[in-house]
Design a protein around this motif. Structure first.
Motif, PDB file in Angstrom:
ATOM      1  N   UNK A 153      62.099  26.282  14.737  1.00 27.23           N
ATOM      2  CA  UNK A 153      62.224  25.259  15.731  1.00 27.23           C
ATOM      3  C   UNK A 153      63.768  25.182  15.945  1.00 27.23           C
ATOM      4  N   UNK A 154      64.430  24.716  14.954  1.00 27.01           N
ATOM      5  CA  UNK A 154      66.064  24.396  14.884  1.00 27.01           C
ATOM      6  C   UNK A 154      66.611  25.671  15.587  1.00 27.01           C
ATOM      7  N   UNK A 155      66.446  26.927  15.019  1.00 30.14           N
ATOM      8  CA  UNK A 155      67.002  28.029  15.543  1.00 30.14           C
ATOM      9  C   UNK A 155      66.545  28.599  16.934  1.00 30.14           C
ATOM     10  N   UNK A 156      65.299  28.191  17.340  1.00 28.07           N
ATOM     11  CA  UNK A 156      64.927  28.517  18.834  1.00 28.07           C
ATOM     12  C   UNK A 156      65.650  27.572  19.633  1.00 28.07           C
ATOM     13  N   UNK A 157      66.165  26.608  19.320  1.00 29.80           N
ATOM     14  CA  UNK A 157      66.793  25.705  20.123  1.00 29.80           C
ATOM     15  C   UNK A 157      68.457  25.748  19.775  1.00 29.80           C
ATOM     16  N   UNK A 158      68.863  26.707  19.391  1.00 32.71           N
ATOM     17  CA  UNK A 158      70.251  26.996  18.875  1.00 32.71           C
ATOM     18  C   UNK A 158      71.295  26.493  19.828  1.00 32.71           C
ATOM     19  N   UNK A 159      71.230  26.883  21.075  1.00 37.62           N
ATOM     20  CA  UNK A 159      72.120  26.501  22.118  1.00 37.62           C
ATOM     21  C   UNK A 159      72.172  24.851  22.217  1.00 37.62           C
TER      22      UNK A 159
END
Length: 293
Positions: A122-128
């Protein structure tokens, strides 16, 4: 289900104050360069929502990430325990994420591991939005959370430790920080009993394979990330550490050990140890993620 609230910072403070009269709870800080986000839902199972708190450094668009797993014997504890540490580390150029995950009264092993790995996705998928570099992710845990964090780091890209999710992002991490968490459940130094048995679905005699599989030591190999161990005076929480380092040394993987010889088990929650703890962590993370070209 009623949450187990027996383990709090205040209850630990009262318990340890008798033996360590000079201890203090670190004060929460507000840093101008840290954006704080609370109770964001990262996973939902039917009506059950799991949340994370994010502490994001705003000086850069691309920070290393630190995923934090609280302790409490797999049965209690709360992500709020990680707040002072998360605030401080974030202020030094990181994005920190304190996780809620399912505890043993709600879901037994390996469900909590699945939760943590999905949080990483989840965190990586919301990296920006979170301003993170997805190639520089550390997993940090305290006590039982350190046991879980080390297992997560030791099982990078191991599908046996991942549930199916809607995310394409990898669950892999590039560094581990272990604060007084056992590496091997069955070990001469280990004295894990009732709490571990409840989480693992049976005693070591009843479920020997599960106890072995849930031990990070079982999975240490050439793919294990660099690891920082910070320990209290209690050797039982170091079970498996020497063997893990021995394997890492064979593969030229960096490891670092720091010890507090006269400290309570939950040293990271209190000064005078908290200050040294967060400094050890940030120096290790800087060395791992911010190397000069």
């Amino acid at each position: 289900m009623k949450k187990d609230t027996s383990y709090t910072v205040n209850s630990s403070y009262k318990k340890y104050k008798k033996h360590f009269p000079n201890i203090e709870i670190p004060k929460l800080q507000h840093y101008e360069n840290v954006n704080e986000i609370y109770d964001e839902v990262y996973k939902q199972i039917d009506e059950r929502k799991l949340h994370l708190d994010a502490f994001v450094n705003t000086d850069s668009l691309l920070n290393p990430a630190v995923v934090m797993v609280h302790g409490g014997g797999w049965k209690s504890g709360d992500k709020s325990h990680m707040k002072p540490m998360a605030q401080f580390i974030a202020s030094k150029g990181y994005a920190c994420f304190a996780l809620e995950y399912r505890l043993s009264d709600e879901a037994q092993y390996p469900e909590g591991i699945y939760d943590i790995k999905e949080a990483i996705q989840y965190i990586k998928s919301n990296a920006t939005r979170f301003r993170i570099d997805t190639t520089k992710v550390a997993i940090l845990g305290t006590s039982s959370g350190a046991q879980m964090a080390t297992l997560v780091g030791a099982t990078n890209n191991n599908s046996n430790f991942e549930a199916e999710t809607d995310y394409s992002a990898s669950t892999s991490v590039q560094a581990i920080v272990n604060l007084d968490g056992v590496i091997a459940f069955v070990h001469p130094k280990s004295s894990e009993g009732k709490m571990a048995a409840w989480w693992l679905g049976g005693t070591s005699k009843e479920k020997p394979e599960t106890w072995k599989q849930a031990s990070a030591l079982t999975h240490i190999d050439e793919n294990t990330p660099p690891t920082l161990f910070i320990s209290s005076q209690y050797e039982r929480f170091q079970a498996g550490r020497e063997e893990m380092i021995e394997i890492m040394n064979k593969h030229n993987i960096y490891s670092q050990v720091e010890n507090f010889p006269e400290s309570p088990h939950t040293f990271w929650l209190f000064n005078p140890w908290y200050k040294d703890t967060v400094n050890y962590i940030t120096i290790f993370l800087d060395k791992t993620f911010k190397k000069k070209p």
